[in-house]
Write a protein that holds these residues in place. Structure first.
Motif, PDB file in Angstrom:
ATOM      1  N   SER A   1       0.843  -1.211   0.000  1.00 38.13           N
ATOM      2  CA  SER A   1       0.000   0.000   0.000  1.00 38.13           C
ATOM      3  C   SER A   1       0.868   1.246   0.000  1.00 38.13           C
ATOM      4  CB  SER A   1      -0.901   0.030   1.236  1.00 38.13           C
ATOM      5  OG  SER A   1      -1.652  -1.129   1.298  1.00 38.13           O
ATOM      6  N   PHE A   2       1.943   1.215   0.762  1.00 36.39           N
ATOM      7  CA  PHE A   2       2.820   2.373   0.840  1.00 36.39           C
ATOM      8  C   PHE A   2       3.550   2.587  -0.492  1.00 36.39           C
ATOM      9  CE2 PHE A   2       6.710   4.583   2.536  1.00 36.39           C
ATOM     10  CZ  PHE A   2       6.039   5.756   2.844  1.00 36.39           C
ATOM     11  N   TYR A   3       3.933   1.475  -1.123  1.00 36.73           N
ATOM     12  CA  TYR A   3       4.607   1.582  -2.417  1.00 36.73           C
ATOM     13  C   TYR A   3       3.655   2.191  -3.454  1.00 36.73           C
ATOM     14  CZ  TYR A   3       7.401   0.387  -6.494  1.00 36.73           C
ATOM     15  OH  TYR A   3       8.138   0.453  -7.658  1.00 36.73           O
ATOM     16  N   ARG A   4       2.376   1.782  -3.367  1.00 37.77           N
ATOM     17  CA  ARG A   4       1.378   2.352  -4.279  1.00 37.77           C
ATOM     18  C   ARG A   4       1.302   3.867  -4.120  1.00 37.77           C
ATOM     19  NH1 ARG A   4      -3.747   0.420  -6.410  1.00 37.77           N
ATOM     20  NH2 ARG A   4      -3.534  -1.492  -5.235  1.00 37.77           N
ATOM     21  N   LEU A   5       1.365   4.329  -2.869  1.00 38.20           N
ATOM     22  CA  LEU A   5       1.335   5.775  -2.614  1.00 38.20           C
ATOM     23  C   LEU A   5       2.551   6.463  -3.236  1.00 38.20           C
ATOM     24  CD1 LEU A   5       0.220   6.144   1.104  1.00 38.20           C
ATOM     25  CD2 LEU A   5      -1.043   6.805  -0.928  1.00 38.20           C
ATOM     26  N   LEU A   6       3.708   5.819  -3.096  1.00 41.77           N
ATOM     27  CA  LEU A   6       4.941   6.420  -3.620  1.00 41.77           C
ATOM     28  C   LEU A   6       4.941   6.516  -5.142  1.00 41.77           C
ATOM     29  CD1 LEU A   6       7.726   4.844  -1.380  1.00 41.77           C
ATOM     30  CD2 LEU A   6       6.746   7.115  -1.232  1.00 41.77           C
ATOM     31  N   LEU A   7       4.160   5.649  -5.776  1.00 42.20           N
ATOM     32  CA  LEU A   7       4.126   5.681  -7.245  1.00 42.20           C
ATOM     33  C   LEU A   7       3.548   6.995  -7.778  1.00 42.20           C
ATOM     34  CD1 LEU A   7       3.124   2.043  -8.274  1.00 42.20           C
ATOM     35  CD2 LEU A   7       5.371   3.092  -8.219  1.00 42.20           C
TER      36      LEU A   7
ATOM     37  N   ARG B   1       1.817   6.144 -14.796  1.00 39.45           N
ATOM     38  CA  ARG B   1       1.129   5.317 -13.785  1.00 39.45           C
ATOM     39  C   ARG B   1      -0.040   4.571 -14.410  1.00 39.45           C
ATOM     40  NH1 ARG B   1       1.083   9.835 -10.500  1.00 39.45           N
ATOM     41  NH2 ARG B   1      -1.164   9.912 -10.581  1.00 39.45           N
ATOM     42  N   GLN B   2      -0.772   5.285 -15.249  1.00 39.36           N
ATOM     43  CA  GLN B   2      -1.945   4.683 -15.884  1.00 39.36           C
ATOM     44  C   GLN B   2      -1.530   3.431 -16.678  1.00 39.36           C
ATOM     45  OE1 GLN B   2      -3.983   7.677 -18.089  1.00 39.36           O
ATOM     46  NE2 GLN B   2      -5.708   6.364 -18.557  1.00 39.36           N
ATOM     47  N   GLU B   3      -0.379   3.508 -17.311  1.00 38.92           N
ATOM     48  CA  GLU B   3       0.072   2.417 -18.174  1.00 38.92           C
ATOM     49  C   GLU B   3       0.735   1.281 -17.388  1.00 38.92           C
ATOM     50  OE1 GLU B   3      -0.691   2.584 -21.351  1.00 38.92           O
ATOM     51  OE2 GLU B   3       0.207   0.621 -21.779  1.00 38.92           O
ATOM     52  N   TYR B   4       1.523   1.638 -16.355  1.00 42.07           N
ATOM     53  CA  TYR B   4       2.384   0.615 -15.742  1.00 42.07           C
ATOM     54  C   TYR B   4       2.198   0.396 -14.239  1.00 42.07           C
ATOM     55  CZ  TYR B   4       4.677   0.828 -20.240  1.00 42.07           C
ATOM     56  OH  TYR B   4       4.930   0.790 -21.585  1.00 42.07           O
TER      57      TYR B   4
ATOM     58  N   VAL C   1      23.737  -6.491 -11.832  1.00 42.81           N
ATOM     59  CA  VAL C   1      22.717  -5.529 -12.293  1.00 42.81           C
ATOM     60  C   VAL C   1      21.369  -5.952 -11.730  1.00 42.81           C
ATOM     61  CG1 VAL C   1      21.559  -4.510 -14.285  1.00 42.81           C
ATOM     62  CG2 VAL C   1      23.992  -5.053 -14.415  1.00 42.81           C
ATOM     63  N   ARG C   2      20.774  -5.059 -10.965  1.00 39.92           N
ATOM     64  CA  ARG C   2      19.440  -5.319 -10.409  1.00 39.92           C
ATOM     65  C   ARG C   2      18.523  -4.188 -10.824  1.00 39.92           C
ATOM     66  NH1 ARG C   2      21.306  -7.421  -4.497  1.00 39.92           N
ATOM     67  NH2 ARG C   2      21.814  -9.515  -5.177  1.00 39.92           N
ATOM     68  N   LEU C   3      17.611  -4.492 -11.723  1.00 42.20           N
ATOM     69  CA  LEU C   3      16.685  -3.458 -12.182  1.00 42.20           C
ATOM     70  C   LEU C   3      15.572  -3.275 -11.155  1.00 42.20           C
ATOM     71  CD1 LEU C   3      16.133  -4.495 -15.922  1.00 42.20           C
ATOM     72  CD2 LEU C   3      17.669  -2.752 -15.047  1.00 42.20           C
ATOM     73  N   GLY C   4      15.185  -2.040 -10.943  1.00 39.90           N
ATOM     74  CA  GLY C   4      14.014  -1.777 -10.103  1.00 39.90           C
ATOM     75  C   GLY C   4      12.793  -1.637 -11.003  1.00 39.90           C
ATOM     76  N   PRO C   5      11.584  -1.670 -10.416  1.00 40.30           N
ATOM     77  CA  PRO C   5      10.370  -1.583 -11.245  1.00 40.30           C
ATOM     78  C   PRO C   5      10.304  -0.313 -12.108  1.00 40.30           C
ATOM     79  CG  PRO C   5       9.826  -2.203  -8.981  1.00 40.30           C
ATOM     80  CD  PRO C   5      11.275  -1.868  -8.989  1.00 40.30           C
ATOM     81  N   GLY C   6      10.725   0.819 -11.560  1.00 45.70           N
ATOM     82  CA  GLY C   6      10.647   2.079 -12.309  1.00 45.70           C
ATOM     83  C   GLY C   6      11.590   2.099 -13.496  1.00 45.70           C
ATOM     84  N   THR C   7      12.819   1.629 -13.274  1.00 53.72           N
ATOM     85  CA  THR C   7      13.799   1.595 -14.369  1.00 53.72           C
ATOM     86  C   THR C   7      13.351   0.593 -15.431  1.00 53.72           C
ATOM     87  OG1 THR C   7      15.521   2.068 -12.759  1.00 53.72           O
ATOM     88  CG2 THR C   7      16.247   1.222 -14.886  1.00 53.72           C
ATOM     89  N   LEU C   8      12.834  -0.540 -14.973  1.00 57.10           N
ATOM     90  CA  LEU C   8      12.386  -1.574 -15.910  1.00 57.10           C
ATOM     91  C   LEU C   8      11.261  -1.040 -16.804  1.00 57.10           C
ATOM     92  CD1 LEU C   8      12.206  -4.564 -16.899  1.00 57.10           C
ATOM     93  CD2 LEU C   8      10.516  -4.895 -15.108  1.00 57.10           C
ATOM     94  N   TYR C   9      10.211  -0.507 -16.185  1.00 56.74           N
ATOM     95  CA  TYR C   9       9.067  -0.094 -17.005  1.00 56.74           C
ATOM     96  C   TYR C   9       9.312   1.214 -17.749  1.00 56.74           C
ATOM     97  CZ  TYR C   9       6.555  -4.126 -15.550  1.00 56.74           C
ATOM     98  OH  TYR C   9       6.188  -5.438 -15.384  1.00 56.74           O
ATOM     99  N   GLY C  10      10.213   2.051 -17.242  1.00 57.04           N
ATOM    100  CA  GLY C  10      10.621   3.241 -18.004  1.00 57.04           C
ATOM    101  C   GLY C  10      11.312   2.804 -19.293  1.00 57.04           C
TER     102      GLY C  10
END
Lengths: 199, 122
Positions: free
Chosen positions: A7-13, A21-24, B47-56
């Protein structure tokens, strides 16, 4: 604990642009959930997952924001739009000011104050909203909300520094609030239509 | 008028994340988490990709036509239907080859300058 983490990670997004965000967002949450499960199984705990996620967020969110800002951003066109708006605003201020000064003598006080505040708040509100929208810093509806908050702070700051004898009376404050509501409502209607057309 | 297709060399140099994603997809279609695992496995955890880097990166590579979303799904029992699977396109494969060749040339140049010996270079 894992649910709370997710839930906290969702907030940080929210740090990412809305379109991203809408896409991924859904997939990023799935990946985060999988990372949490993997680390639980290996006994490494959530701290490592969070370190990785926060580092990634700090690197990738500004990059996505910047790219979103650059997308379709034409500096020359933006400069032209803002210059044109400034010229129009200057003309409105001069002509409107002259008309108000000469007309105030014949107008009832409340009506004159209403026209004053409509014009002054309109200039500030429209300018802030225009800058936010042309620079694509925010989507239209959010830009209108931000402009409203900025004008409220601006008014509060001006009122705070005015000497007691120069502070507006109840009628003037009411007209300011009504003017703000008028501009907010008008812009919000327009912004909602614009967002609906864009989506 | 049909847009002129970009040459693979025009995409080079790739970012480390993009090249690793292309490598991960070279042998099979994968979803995001599987790409992350494959990258980590392939690089020995360096190399460890995070979710943001991966989907970006995925977003940009989809836009450039290097990868595509796959319509095929694995066995429904093993699959989470919310996941999206990605595959390498022909262009993506050619770009991966071009980047690998570019890196190989760099390694050769480093070896010629005696910065690497044979065992270090593999």
């Amino acid at each position: 604990m894992e649910r709370l983490s997710q839930s906290f990670y969702r907030l940080l997004l929210a740090a990412y642009p809305a379109e991203f965000r809408q896409e991924y967002e859904r997939e990023m949450l799935l990946v985060f959930r999988d990372l949490c499960r993997e680390h639980r199984q290996s006994g490494l705990g959530l701290v490592r997952v969070w370190m990785r996620a926060l580092l990634d967020l700090a690197q990738s969110a500004p990059r996505e924001r910047l790219q979103n800002f650059r997308k379709g951003f034409d500096p020359l066109k933006t400069l032209k739009t803002i210059t044109l708006a400034l010229i129009i605003y200057a003309a409105v201020v001069i002509i409107g000011g002259k008309l108000l000064v000469s007309g105030r003598a014949h107008l009832p006080y409340a009506l004159g104050a209403m026209l004053d505040s409509l014009m002054m708040i309109g200039i500030a509100f429209n300018f802030i909203a225009l800058v936010l929208m042309t620079t694509k810093l925010l989507r239209p509806v959010k830009a209108v909300r931000a402009a409203c908050i900025a004008v409220v702070f601006l008014l509060a700051a001006v009122l705070a520094f005015l000497p007691a004898e120069a502070r507006p009376n109840g009628v003037a404050v009411t007209t300011m609030v009504l003017s703000l509501l008028f501009w907010f409502g008008a812009h919000r209607l327009w912004a909602q239509r614009r967002e609906a057309a864009l989506s | 008028m049909k847009a002129k297709a970009r040459e693979p060399e025009s995409f080079l140099p790739l970012t480390a994340a993009m090249f690793q994603i292309l490598l991960a997809l070279a042998d099979q279609e994968r979803h995001g988490y599987s790409i992350m695992q494959e990258v980590e496995r392939g690089t020995g955890g360096k190399v460890r990709l995070g979710p943001g880097t991966l989907y970006g990166s995925v977003k940009r590579m989809l836009g450039d036509g290097l990868i595509a979303e796959s319509d095929e799904r694995p066995d429904a029992a093993l699959d989470d239907e919310r996941r999206r699977y990605y595959r390498l396109t022909d262009l993506g494969r050619r770009v991966a080859v071009a980047e690998a060749e570019r890196l190989a040339e760099l390694v050769s140049a480093a070896r010629a300058k005696k910065l690497l010996n044979r065992t270090q270079a593999g």
